[in-house]
Design a protein around this motif. Structure first.
Motif, PDB file in Angstrom:
ATOM      1  N   SER A   1      13.290   9.289   2.650  1.00 38.48           N
ATOM      2  CA  SER A   1      12.686   8.222   1.849  1.00 38.48           C
ATOM      3  C   SER A   1      11.276   8.618   1.436  1.00 38.48           C
ATOM      4  CB  SER A   1      12.647   6.922   2.655  1.00 38.48           C
ATOM      5  OG  SER A   1      11.969   7.123   3.886  1.00 38.48           O
ATOM      6  N   GLU A   2      10.897   8.204   0.232  1.00 37.19           N
ATOM      7  CA  GLU A   2       9.572   8.556  -0.277  1.00 37.19           C
ATOM      8  C   GLU A   2       8.498   7.813   0.502  1.00 37.19           C
ATOM      9  OE1 GLU A   2       9.020   8.237  -4.430  1.00 37.19           O
ATOM     10  OE2 GLU A   2      10.830   9.366  -4.961  1.00 37.19           O
ATOM     11  N   ARG A   3       7.376   8.507   0.681  1.00 33.05           N
ATOM     12  CA  ARG A   3       6.265   7.906   1.413  1.00 33.05           C
ATOM     13  C   ARG A   3       5.589   6.844   0.558  1.00 33.05           C
ATOM     14  NH1 ARG A   3       1.269  11.348   4.136  1.00 33.05           N
ATOM     15  NH2 ARG A   3       0.235   9.595   5.148  1.00 33.05           N
ATOM     16  N   ALA A   4       5.292   5.705   1.163  1.00 35.14           N
ATOM     17  CA  ALA A   4       4.639   4.626   0.418  1.00 35.14           C
ATOM     18  C   ALA A   4       3.222   5.021   0.035  1.00 35.14           C
ATOM     19  CB  ALA A   4       4.621   3.356   1.264  1.00 35.14           C
ATOM     20  N   ALA A   5       2.780   4.537  -1.110  1.00 31.42           N
ATOM     21  CA  ALA A   5       1.432   4.860  -1.596  1.00 31.42           C
ATOM     22  C   ALA A   5       0.379   4.225  -0.698  1.00 31.42           C
ATOM     23  CB  ALA A   5       1.274   4.367  -3.024  1.00 31.42           C
ATOM     24  N   GLY A   6      -0.743   4.898  -0.542  1.00 32.03           N
ATOM     25  CA  GLY A   6      -1.836   4.370   0.266  1.00 32.03           C
ATOM     26  C   GLY A   6      -2.718   3.435  -0.533  1.00 32.03           C
ATOM     27  N   ILE A   7      -3.696   2.835   0.141  1.00 36.50           N
ATOM     28  CA  ILE A   7      -4.650   1.955  -0.546  1.00 36.50           C
ATOM     29  C   ILE A   7      -6.063   2.397  -0.214  1.00 36.50           C
ATOM     30  CG2 ILE A   7      -3.092  -0.043  -0.597  1.00 36.50           C
ATOM     31  CD1 ILE A   7      -4.661  -1.157   1.800  1.00 36.50           C
ATOM     32  N   LYS A   8      -6.996   2.078  -1.100  1.00 36.37           N
ATOM     33  CA  LYS A   8      -8.397   2.405  -0.871  1.00 36.37           C
ATOM     34  C   LYS A   8      -9.134   1.164  -0.417  1.00 36.37           C
ATOM     35  CE  LYS A   8      -8.830   6.249  -4.158  1.00 36.37           C
ATOM     36  NZ  LYS A   8      -9.554   6.767  -5.344  1.00 36.37           N
ATOM     37  N   VAL A   9     -10.079   1.347   0.484  1.00 36.57           N
ATOM     38  CA  VAL A   9     -10.909   0.234   0.966  1.00 36.57           C
ATOM     39  C   VAL A   9     -12.371   0.541   0.668  1.00 36.57           C
ATOM     40  CG1 VAL A   9      -9.270  -0.466   2.740  1.00 36.57           C
ATOM     41  CG2 VAL A   9     -11.002   1.248   3.279  1.00 36.57           C
TER      42      VAL A   9
END
Length: 252
Positions: A228-236
């Motif tokens: 499964s493809e890795r979920a996108a990260g988020i910036k803080v």
């Protein structure tokens, strides 16, 4: 001392593996095949033992489809003396299971009487990591797995093993089964003159029936899927926000 080296034909490690549309397995159409990298290291170590005068003969053996001749010729070009191919399948998609491979290798060992079997710790196509251990059990021989260093000392082999968190050194009685890890050596490239010489080296062809071994599969592949493809990260924007996000995710 004779050294036996089992080698397997697998998808080249540089090739991106594709899954069939019907999820029944891996697509091997027009895919580059080569020797299993761990087996290549085992061949190199056997040849080095011969160059040191410890081994008198290196015999490569492969179990699978007829095309595995190419893999054996590579081992011969590297420096193995002769080869044995056991034609155990007609379809390249058929993977002979570890127990059947171990039973066939046990018969070859009884016939060839080697003092040492050097094999890769696992094949990169199925990652079973079982054949060497099964062969040891069938023969009643000592075994040392995940070898990163091998020294033959008379009737014993001193083996440094890669284990979780470090290295372990064991001494085993010969004859023995030793499965090798990546850091044991750097396999040599086969030179063009040696590739030409390899064509004249003996390569015997056998079948499982010659050894009285049943290679019928005992396992069924239900489904093969892409990871499964890795979920996108988020910036803080700050440490406080990072801590808050981690709390929300239940990580802290």
């Amino acid at each position: 001392m004779k050294v036996l080296v089992p080698v397997k034909r697998v998808i080249d490690y540089n090739v991106k593996v594709r899954v069939k549309a019907d999820s029944s397995g891996v697509d091997l159409a027009n895919v580059k095949m080569s020797m299993n990298p761990f087996d290549e290291i085992a061949v190199e170590e056997a040849i080095r033992l011969k160059e040191k005068g410890t081994a008198s003969e290196v015999v490569a053996v492969s179990i699978g489809v007829k095309q595995a001749q190419e893999t054996l010729r590579t081992a011969l070009a590297m420096g193995a003396d002769r080869a044995i191919l056991i034609n155990a399948a007609d379809d390249v998609h058929t993977d002979i299971e570890p127990l059947a491979v171990a039973k066939l290798l046990a018969k070859v060992v009884e016939e060839e009487q080697p003092g040492l079997v050097l094999c890769g710790k696992q094949a990169i196509d199925n990652d079973m990591n079982a054949t060497g251990q099964m062969l040891s059990a069938l023969l009643g021989w000592s075994q040392a797995t995940f070898a990163s260093e091998v020294e033959i000392e008379g009737e014993r082999a001193k083996v440094t093993r890669e284990v979780d968190g470090g290295l372990q050194t064991v001494s085993v009685n010969l004859p023995s089964i030793i499965s090798v890890d990546l850091r044991l050596n750097e396999p040599r490239y086969a030179s063009l003159p040696n590739i030409m010489k390899a064509k004249k080296k003996p390569l015997d062809e056998k079948t499982p029936a010659d050894y009285g071994v049943d290679v019928s599969p005992r396992l069924t592949v239900v489904e093969t899927k892409e990871p499964s493809e890795r979920a996108a990260g988020i910036k803080v924007g700050s440490v406080d926000e990072l801590v808050e996000k981690l709390k929300e995710a239940g990580a802290v």
